[in-house]
Enzyme design. Sequence first.
Site, mmCIF file in Angstrom:
data_model
loop_
_atom_site.group_PDB
_atom_site.id
_atom_site.type_symbol
_atom_site.label_atom_id
_atom_site.label_comp_id
_atom_site.label_asym_id
_atom_site.label_seq_id
_atom_site.Cartn_x
_atom_site.Cartn_y
_atom_site.Cartn_z
ATOM 1 N N ARG A 136 46.885 19.525 81.219
ATOM 2 C CA ARG A 136 47.914 19.137 82.174
ATOM 3 C C ARG A 136 49.314 19.593 81.760
ATOM 4 N NH1 ARG A 136 46.595 15.451 86.385
ATOM 5 N NH2 ARG A 136 44.581 14.783 85.627
ATOM 6 N N ALA A 186 53.389 10.015 112.366
ATOM 7 C CA ALA A 186 54.541 9.281 111.820
ATOM 8 C C ALA A 186 55.023 9.930 110.520
ATOM 9 C CB ALA A 186 54.164 7.823 111.594
ATOM 10 N N ASP A 209 51.707 6.165 93.237
ATOM 11 C CA ASP A 209 52.110 5.499 94.490
ATOM 12 C C ASP A 209 52.949 4.242 94.241
ATOM 13 O OD1 ASP A 209 50.654 7.474 95.838
ATOM 14 O OD2 ASP A 209 48.831 6.262 95.855
ATOM 15 N N MET A 246 47.165 17.132 95.200
ATOM 16 C CA MET A 246 46.088 16.267 94.699
ATOM 17 C C MET A 246 45.965 16.257 93.170
ATOM 18 S SD MET A 246 45.178 14.953 97.468
ATOM 19 C CE MET A 246 43.661 14.082 97.106
ATOM 20 N N ARG A 247 47.061 16.485 92.466
ATOM 21 C CA ARG A 247 47.057 16.372 90.995
ATOM 22 C C ARG A 247 48.046 15.286 90.587
ATOM 23 N NH1 ARG A 247 42.768 18.188 89.364
ATOM 24 N NH2 ARG A 247 43.559 18.301 87.240
ATOM 25 N N HIS A 305 52.960 9.065 101.239
ATOM 26 C CA HIS A 305 51.665 8.379 101.111
ATOM 27 C C HIS A 305 51.336 7.722 102.450
ATOM 28 C CE1 HIS A 305 48.389 6.307 99.120
ATOM 29 N NE2 HIS A 305 48.759 5.231 99.782
ATOM 30 N N ASN A 307 57.346 11.844 97.213
ATOM 31 C CA ASN A 307 55.961 11.969 97.682
ATOM 32 C C ASN A 307 55.823 11.234 99.005
ATOM 33 O OD1 ASN A 307 53.085 12.438 97.544
ATOM 34 N ND2 ASN A 307 52.842 10.293 96.945
HETATM 35 C C1 GRF Z 1 48.914 13.186 104.043
HETATM 36 O O1 GRF Z 1 48.244 12.157 104.723
HETATM 37 C C2 GRF Z 1 49.786 12.638 102.948
HETATM 38 O O2 GRF Z 1 50.314 11.373 103.261
HETATM 39 C C3 GRF Z 1 48.830 12.507 101.795
HETATM 40 O O3 GRF Z 1 48.000 13.643 101.901
HETATM 41 C C4 GRF Z 1 47.953 14.067 103.257
HETATM 42 C C5 GRF Z 1 48.375 15.510 103.257
HETATM 43 O O4 GRF Z 1 48.254 16.101 104.529
HETATM 44 N N1 GRF Z 1 49.539 12.412 100.539
HETATM 45 P P1 GRF Z 1 48.909 17.511 104.813
HETATM 46 O O5 GRF Z 1 48.342 18.477 103.768
HETATM 47 O O6 GRF Z 1 50.394 17.372 104.681
HETATM 48 O O7 GRF Z 1 48.484 17.887 106.197
#
Ligand code: GRF
Length: 216
Positions: free
Chosen positions: A67, A175, A147, A92-93, A111, A109
């Site tokens: 990492r 949203a 988060d 996703m890391r 979420h 970020n």
């Molecule tokens: C979104 O729902 C975001 O909140 C989450 O991962 C998803 C990414 O979607 N962290 P995208 O790649 O922006 O379409």
Amino acid sequence: MARLGLGVLISGRGSNLQALIDASAQADYPAEIRLVISNEAEVEGLARAAAAGIPQLTVDHRDFDGRPEFETALTAALRAAGVELVCLAGFMRLLTGGFLDCWRDRVVNIHPSLLPAFKGLDVHQRVLAAGVRITGCTVHFVVPDMDSGPIIAQAAVPVAAGDTEDRLAARVLAAEHRVYPLAVRLVALGQARLEAGIVAIEEAGELAPALLNPPD
Ligand code: GRF
């Protein structure tokens, strides 16, 4: 107007990246995307960046011993591109304290829940199983705990009777696409400031830090 330099980190579809691309296409938006990095090759988000003429790069975490080495490469590329604020958009890391020390209070970020409820993955499935009536999305500063960082902006999304995971996810995503550019605007303008571990928002007319669904 000096615009804040953004670096967007993605792993896939990049629809939130697209929302930031669209926002920064407006002349009065106070930030611009200087680099998009994906840890996965050939994802849709990279194509979106290319279509918008934004420099983009794949930095595959599997190419590094660990990492810290991966994150050193990210930081080097972001710095070389003049990035001042790092926006995670479906990245996703997990990022370590080492990376976050280099970018103190400069990583945000999005979420897909109303944090601090429903941290982690499979959010919409868990929201439906819990029977909550209102969910939403949150933009927050990133800290080493997943988060958990100070909240900048949120949008509320009602859960409808008979909602499926996909239907709810689609409404929350709509949203997200409104609230992420709004939160970045507040940070870029210095109107969302960290004070004693929470974010103080300087009132800025229609830039309210909370939104209600349905999006107008
Ligand atoms: C979104 O729902 C975001 O909140 C989450 O991962 C998803 C990414 O979607 N962290 P995208 O790649 O922006 O379409």
